[in-house]
Design a protein around this motif. Structure first.
Motif, PDB file in Angstrom:
ATOM      1  N   SER A  92     -55.777   0.237  25.788  1.00  0.00           N
ATOM      2  CA  SER A  92     -55.897  -0.785  24.739  1.00  0.00           C
ATOM      3  C   SER A  92     -54.711  -0.722  23.784  1.00  0.00           C
ATOM      4  CB  SER A  92     -57.188  -0.598  23.962  1.00  0.00           C
ATOM      5  OG  SER A  92     -58.297  -0.762  24.787  1.00  0.00           O
ATOM      6  N   LEU A  93     -54.331   0.471  23.397  1.00  0.00           N
ATOM      7  CA  LEU A  93     -53.185   0.626  22.492  1.00  0.00           C
ATOM      8  C   LEU A  93     -51.884   0.178  23.148  1.00  0.00           C
ATOM      9  CD1 LEU A  93     -54.039   4.060  20.857  1.00  0.00           C
ATOM     10  CD2 LEU A  93     -54.209   1.798  19.819  1.00  0.00           C
ATOM     11  N   LEU A  94     -51.700   0.513  24.409  1.00  0.00           N
ATOM     12  CA  LEU A  94     -50.489   0.096  25.115  1.00  0.00           C
ATOM     13  C   LEU A  94     -50.411  -1.419  25.247  1.00  0.00           C
ATOM     14  CD1 LEU A  94     -50.203   2.778  27.943  1.00  0.00           C
ATOM     15  CD2 LEU A  94     -48.670   2.457  26.000  1.00  0.00           C
ATOM     16  N   ILE A  95     -51.543  -2.055  25.502  1.00  0.00           N
ATOM     17  CA  ILE A  95     -51.552  -3.510  25.619  1.00  0.00           C
ATOM     18  C   ILE A  95     -51.201  -4.149  24.283  1.00  0.00           C
ATOM     19  CG2 ILE A  95     -53.070  -5.510  25.978  1.00  0.00           C
ATOM     20  CD1 ILE A  95     -54.435  -3.812  28.194  1.00  0.00           C
ATOM     21  N   LEU A  96     -51.708  -3.588  23.193  1.00  0.00           N
ATOM     22  CA  LEU A  96     -51.395  -4.134  21.875  1.00  0.00           C
ATOM     23  C   LEU A  96     -49.928  -3.920  21.485  1.00  0.00           C
ATOM     24  CD1 LEU A  96     -54.592  -3.218  19.862  1.00  0.00           C
ATOM     25  CD2 LEU A  96     -53.819  -5.494  20.525  1.00  0.00           C
ATOM     26  N   LEU A  97     -49.264  -2.938  22.093  1.00  0.00           N
ATOM     27  CA  LEU A  97     -47.860  -2.677  21.782  1.00  0.00           C
ATOM     28  C   LEU A  97     -46.903  -3.666  22.436  1.00  0.00           C
ATOM     29  CD1 LEU A  97     -47.567   1.204  21.956  1.00  0.00           C
ATOM     30  CD2 LEU A  97     -47.310  -0.239  19.948  1.00  0.00           C
ATOM     31  N   HIS A  98     -47.376  -4.389  23.435  1.00  0.00           N
ATOM     32  CA  HIS A  98     -46.493  -5.326  24.124  1.00  0.00           C
ATOM     33  C   HIS A  98     -45.989  -6.413  23.179  1.00  0.00           C
ATOM     34  CE1 HIS A  98     -47.802  -3.513  27.887  1.00  0.00           C
ATOM     35  NE2 HIS A  98     -46.768  -4.114  28.438  1.00  0.00           N
ATOM     36  N   LYS A  99     -44.819  -6.880  23.498  1.00  0.00           N
ATOM     37  CA  LYS A  99     -44.205  -7.928  22.697  1.00  0.00           C
ATOM     38  C   LYS A  99     -45.033  -9.200  22.813  1.00  0.00           C
ATOM     39  CE  LYS A  99     -39.818 -10.358  22.205  1.00  0.00           C
ATOM     40  NZ  LYS A  99     -38.485 -10.528  22.762  1.00  0.00           N
ATOM     41  N   GLY A 100     -45.349  -9.778  21.672  1.00  0.00           N
ATOM     42  CA  GLY A 100     -46.191 -10.964  21.656  1.00  0.00           C
ATOM     43  C   GLY A 100     -45.424 -12.217  22.047  1.00  0.00           C
ATOM     44  N   SER A 108     -35.700  -3.336  22.887  1.00  0.00           N
ATOM     45  CA  SER A 108     -34.821  -3.160  24.033  1.00  0.00           C
ATOM     46  C   SER A 108     -35.527  -3.602  25.304  1.00  0.00           C
ATOM     47  CB  SER A 108     -34.435  -1.685  24.138  1.00  0.00           C
ATOM     48  OG  SER A 108     -33.803  -1.435  25.359  1.00  0.00           O
ATOM     49  N   GLY A 109     -34.770  -4.170  26.221  1.00  0.00           N
ATOM     50  CA  GLY A 109     -35.331  -4.548  27.507  1.00  0.00           C
ATOM     51  C   GLY A 109     -35.819  -3.338  28.269  1.00  0.00           C
ATOM     52  N   VAL A 110     -35.130  -2.212  28.102  1.00  0.00           N
ATOM     53  CA  VAL A 110     -35.516  -0.968  28.776  1.00  0.00           C
ATOM     54  C   VAL A 110     -36.839  -0.468  28.211  1.00  0.00           C
ATOM     55  CG1 VAL A 110     -34.851   1.424  29.195  1.00  0.00           C
ATOM     56  CG2 VAL A 110     -33.128  -0.367  29.266  1.00  0.00           C
ATOM     57  N   ASN A 126     -40.272   0.056  30.321  1.00  0.00           N
ATOM     58  CA  ASN A 126     -40.990   1.335  30.335  1.00  0.00           C
ATOM     59  C   ASN A 126     -42.425   1.162  29.857  1.00  0.00           C
ATOM     60  OD1 ASN A 126     -38.869   2.819  31.361  1.00  0.00           O
ATOM     61  ND2 ASN A 126     -38.063   3.318  29.342  1.00  0.00           N
ATOM     62  N   LEU A 127     -42.628   0.339  28.845  1.00  0.00           N
ATOM     63  CA  LEU A 127     -43.974   0.070  28.358  1.00  0.00           C
ATOM     64  C   LEU A 127     -44.807  -0.610  29.444  1.00  0.00           C
ATOM     65  CD1 LEU A 127     -45.923   0.176  25.963  1.00  0.00           C
ATOM     66  CD2 LEU A 127     -44.980  -2.013  25.210  1.00  0.00           C
ATOM     67  N   ASN A 128     -44.196  -1.526  30.170  1.00  0.00           N
ATOM     68  CA  ASN A 128     -44.890  -2.180  31.284  1.00  0.00           C
ATOM     69  C   ASN A 128     -45.262  -1.173  32.368  1.00  0.00           C
ATOM     70  OD1 ASN A 128     -44.745  -4.714  30.132  1.00  0.00           O
ATOM     71  ND2 ASN A 128     -42.882  -5.281  31.218  1.00  0.00           N
ATOM     72  N   ARG A 129     -44.342  -0.282  32.693  1.00  0.00           N
ATOM     73  CA  ARG A 129     -44.610   0.726  33.728  1.00  0.00           C
ATOM     74  C   ARG A 129     -45.758   1.631  33.323  1.00  0.00           C
ATOM     75  NH1 ARG A 129     -38.340   1.864  34.423  1.00  0.00           N
ATOM     76  NH2 ARG A 129     -37.856   0.194  35.873  1.00  0.00           N
ATOM     77  N   TRP A 130     -45.738   2.102  32.082  1.00  0.00           N
ATOM     78  CA  TRP A 130     -46.813   2.967  31.586  1.00  0.00           C
ATOM     79  C   TRP A 130     -48.154   2.238  31.601  1.00  0.00           C
ATOM     80  CZ3 TRP A 130     -47.288   7.995  30.756  1.00  0.00           C
ATOM     81  CH2 TRP A 130     -46.134   8.758  30.673  1.00  0.00           C
TER      82      TRP A 130
END
Length: 80
Positions: A20-28, A48-50, A54-58
């Protein structure tokens, strides 16, 4: 077996919160929860695109682990 199921359920609960926290961290993309929690303000700072990759991978990795654990709990429950 009961102890194993309890441990797996605890891990699933922790992963649920983390996911849930990782999903909320994604760029809106605008107009969603990320704007409500200040995502619109940080969008101008430029992530950063990187970092986004990385957030997507996690997020995908933890989501797959979460699904596998739920399937494992279900299969173990049928054996008991």
């Amino acid at each position: 077996m009961a102890v194993l199921i309890i441990v797996l359920k605890t891990i699933v609960a922790v992963l649920s919160i983390l996911l849930s926290l990782l999903i909320l961290l994604h760029k809106g993309k605008g107009g969603g929860l990320s704007d409500m929690f200040g995502g619109g303000l940080t969008a101008n700072a430029g992530t950063s695109g990187v970092a986004e990759k990385n957030l997507n991978r996690w997020t995908v990795g933890i989501a797959l682990l979460w699904v596998m654990l739920i399937i494992a709990i279900s299969l173990i429950g049928k054996l008991v």
